[in-house]
Design a protein around this motif. Structure first.
Motif: not given
Length: 396
Positions: A261-276
């Motif tokens: 479970e990866i917490a990420a707030h906001g689209n940019e943080a979600v995209f960062d986590a997706t790429i990582a």
């Protein structure tokens, strides 16, 4: 061989044939954004990567009045999907995507004041050890916090409201009421609304001291009713494979079927986590991300220009994602419902969703109009070599 699913939350591409049942005939999130931007001083919407993959063609399939806006030959598979589930909620859209349509209606609260049954409100106050509640109506979250935030701070009564979705939402101040206390209250209310078949209880924390200063924070949590049988996520997890839920994905599946479970707030943080995680996830993984800003910040708030800018920001990062892919990866861009920023009210809209699939070995061309969101899950199951789901037809 892995699957990456990016849900552009609320990015519908044209009303469904049954949209009249919901008062949504003519709604078109994408179409209205394209029209609105073209008529604005900012000029036409700039999303070359999405158009290259086939988004414009998919939108034209769903609603022939929307121009294809092609950008050369399609570089991915493209199409539109219709929802079998009976609502236009976030959980039903995500569940159906993963092979589990919602076959019965959720429970909804009437457009009355008060909206909640008296016995439910009494139980919430009693079990939550509250001095009372505020709101008790259908409302926009930002508007009702602005209206009642000061009274909430003064009285200690949480702000409880709903919408056209199957939700019981609770807004409370992070410090004056307490963030942990809000989450615990939502756990309590989750049990209390089960007899009413409510899909989600949502914690809506906010900060600020007075009208004009209140802002919701990224500490929202969704408390969803558990899926009534296994989804693709459960199946992949049972095979010993990773299922990485980014953003609010774990909440939507009641934390079932998710291994990370990866917490990420906001689209940019979600995209960062997706790429990582696309760079690091092992073979057989499902990486499932929800880009919530499209819905919460722009769709519900009827902010067309903000929605357009968020689409452009998402589009600019697609090349980064492509660079992170491995030879046998599959990526799917889709949505869970619509939220037309030009529509009346502030609720979701009953729309087709885009189906955009690509990867180094994924073909190109139209997959047509799919009769269920579950075709997405069925295609992922085929790609990953899993047993077929009970619903859906693969487009691969």
């Amino acid at each position: 061989m892995r699957a990456i699913i990016a849900v552009l939350d609320s990015f519908g591409i044209g009303s469904l044939p049954d949209a009249d049942r919901f008062g949504d005939t003519g709604a078109n999130t994408y179409g209205r954004i394209v029209e609105g931007r073209a008529a604005s001083p900012a000029g036409p919407l700039q999303i070359p990567n999405l158009l290259s993959l086939g988004l414009g063609r998919a939108a034209h399939l769903a609603d022939g009045s929307v121009a294809e806006l092609t950008n050369g030959p399609a570089t991915g598979l493209y199409g539109a999907a219709r929802e079998l589930s009976k609502g236009k909620d976030t959980p039903s859209g995500h569940w159906e995507m993963m092979g589990l349509p919602v076959e019965e209606d959720w429970g909804y609260f009437p457009r009355t004041v008060p909206t909640f049954p008296a016995e439910l409100t009494e139980a919430v106050i009693r079990e939550g050890k509250l001095p009372g509640i505020l709101g008790d109506c259908h409302a926009s979250g930002t508007e009702i916090i602005e209206e009642l935030g000061e009274e909430h701070i003064r009285t200690g009564k949480p702000i409880c409201y709903t919408s056209a979705d199957s939700v019981y939402q609770i807004a409370a101040h992070e410090t004056h009421f307490g963030l942990e206390r809000l989450w615990e209250l939502c756990h309590t209310v989750r049990k209390l609304v089960d007899p009413y078949r409510v899909g989600r209880v949502i914690a809506r924390p906010f900060v600020g001291e007075k009208r004009g200063e209140f802002q919701r924070t990224g500490n929202r949590h969704d408390y969803a009713t558990p899926p009534y049988r296994d989804t693709l996520l459960d199946i992949n997890k049972a095979q010993g494979k990773e299922v990485i839920g980014i953003g609010k994905i774990p909440d939507l599946f009641a934390h079932r079927g998710v291994t990370q479970e990866i917490a990420a707030h906001g689209n940019e943080a979600v995209f960062d986590a997706t790429i990582a995680h696309t760079k690091s996830a092992p073979e057989g993984s499902i990486i499932f991300a929800n880009f919530v800003d499209f819905d919460t910040l722009f769709g519900h708030r009827r902010n067309l220009m903000g929605y357009a800018a968020a689409l452009e920001a998402f589009d600019k990062r697609i090349p980064e994602l492509k660079t992170a892919l491995r030879e046998d990866d599959l990526v799917i861009f889709t949505a869970d419902h619509g939220c037309d920023p030009t529509w009346q009210g502030s609720d979701h809209t009953r729309e087709h969703i885009p189906v955009i699939a690509f990867g180094p070995k994924i073909g190109t061309g139209s997959v047509g109009i799919r009769t269920t969101f579950a075709d997405i899950g069925q295609s992922i199951a085929k790609h990953l070599g899993l047993a077929p789901l009970s619903v859906g037809t693969s487009f691969l």
